[in-house]
Design an enzyme around this catalytic site. Sequence first.
Site, PDB file in Angstrom:
ATOM      1  N   GLN A  78       0.831  -1.196   0.000  1.00  4.35           N
ATOM      2  CA  GLN A  78       0.000   0.000   0.000  1.00  4.35           C
ATOM      3  C   GLN A  78       0.870   1.252   0.000  1.00  4.35           C
ATOM      4  OE1 GLN A  78      -3.229   0.040   2.779  1.00  4.35           O
ATOM      5  NE2 GLN A  78      -3.952   1.991   2.046  1.00  4.35           N
ATOM      6  N   PHE A  79       1.189   1.737  -1.211  1.00  2.00           N
ATOM      7  CA  PHE A  79       2.037   2.923  -1.338  1.00  2.00           C
ATOM      8  C   PHE A  79       1.374   4.165  -0.765  1.00  2.00           C
ATOM      9  CE2 PHE A  79      -0.543   3.518  -5.094  1.00  2.00           C
ATOM     10  CZ  PHE A  79      -0.600   4.897  -5.268  1.00  2.00           C
ATOM     11  N   THR A  80       0.044   4.170  -0.651  1.00  2.00           N
ATOM     12  CA  THR A  80      -0.660   5.355  -0.153  1.00  2.00           C
ATOM     13  C   THR A  80      -0.363   5.645   1.314  1.00  2.00           C
ATOM     14  OG1 THR A  80      -2.680   4.115   0.332  1.00  2.00           O
ATOM     15  CG2 THR A  80      -2.507   5.153  -1.854  1.00  2.00           C
TER      16      THR A  80
END
Length: 146
Positions: A78-80
């Site tokens: 999850q890069f967010t």
Amino acid sequence: MKAVIQRVSSSSVMVDNEITGAIERGLLVLLGIHKDDTNERLEWICNKIAKLRIFEDEEGKMNKSVKDVGGEILVVSQFTLYANSDKGTRPSFIEAAKPEKAEPMYENAIKWFKENTDLNIQTGQFGAMMSVKLENDGPVTIILEK
């Protein structure tokens, strides 16, 4: 590296209406890779997650790890987690690692859990649009960053 760890009764992840990973009692790990992350940070955070005592013992105290309770781990990239919305209302993801770096590190995290625990390790799919379902147990949510 940043991880959001949720103690779950169950969790699953779907890509294109197909389940890529599902667990019962255990940990849902949302894993964000920073552009400056190293293998040392990866090993630290994986070790910490495996040993984190957030499951209740017989007296109701959080004293047991996922290993101690024979739980499972679902790892989802999850890069967010590295969103920065200090300026304006559209988040910037400049601190997140580019896919060329993030994907191998995500795969190495999965490999670490498989090689260093005897737990069932399930995964999402790197870079895909995923639908994640979970039943948070507690609720218990822990954020780790290294």
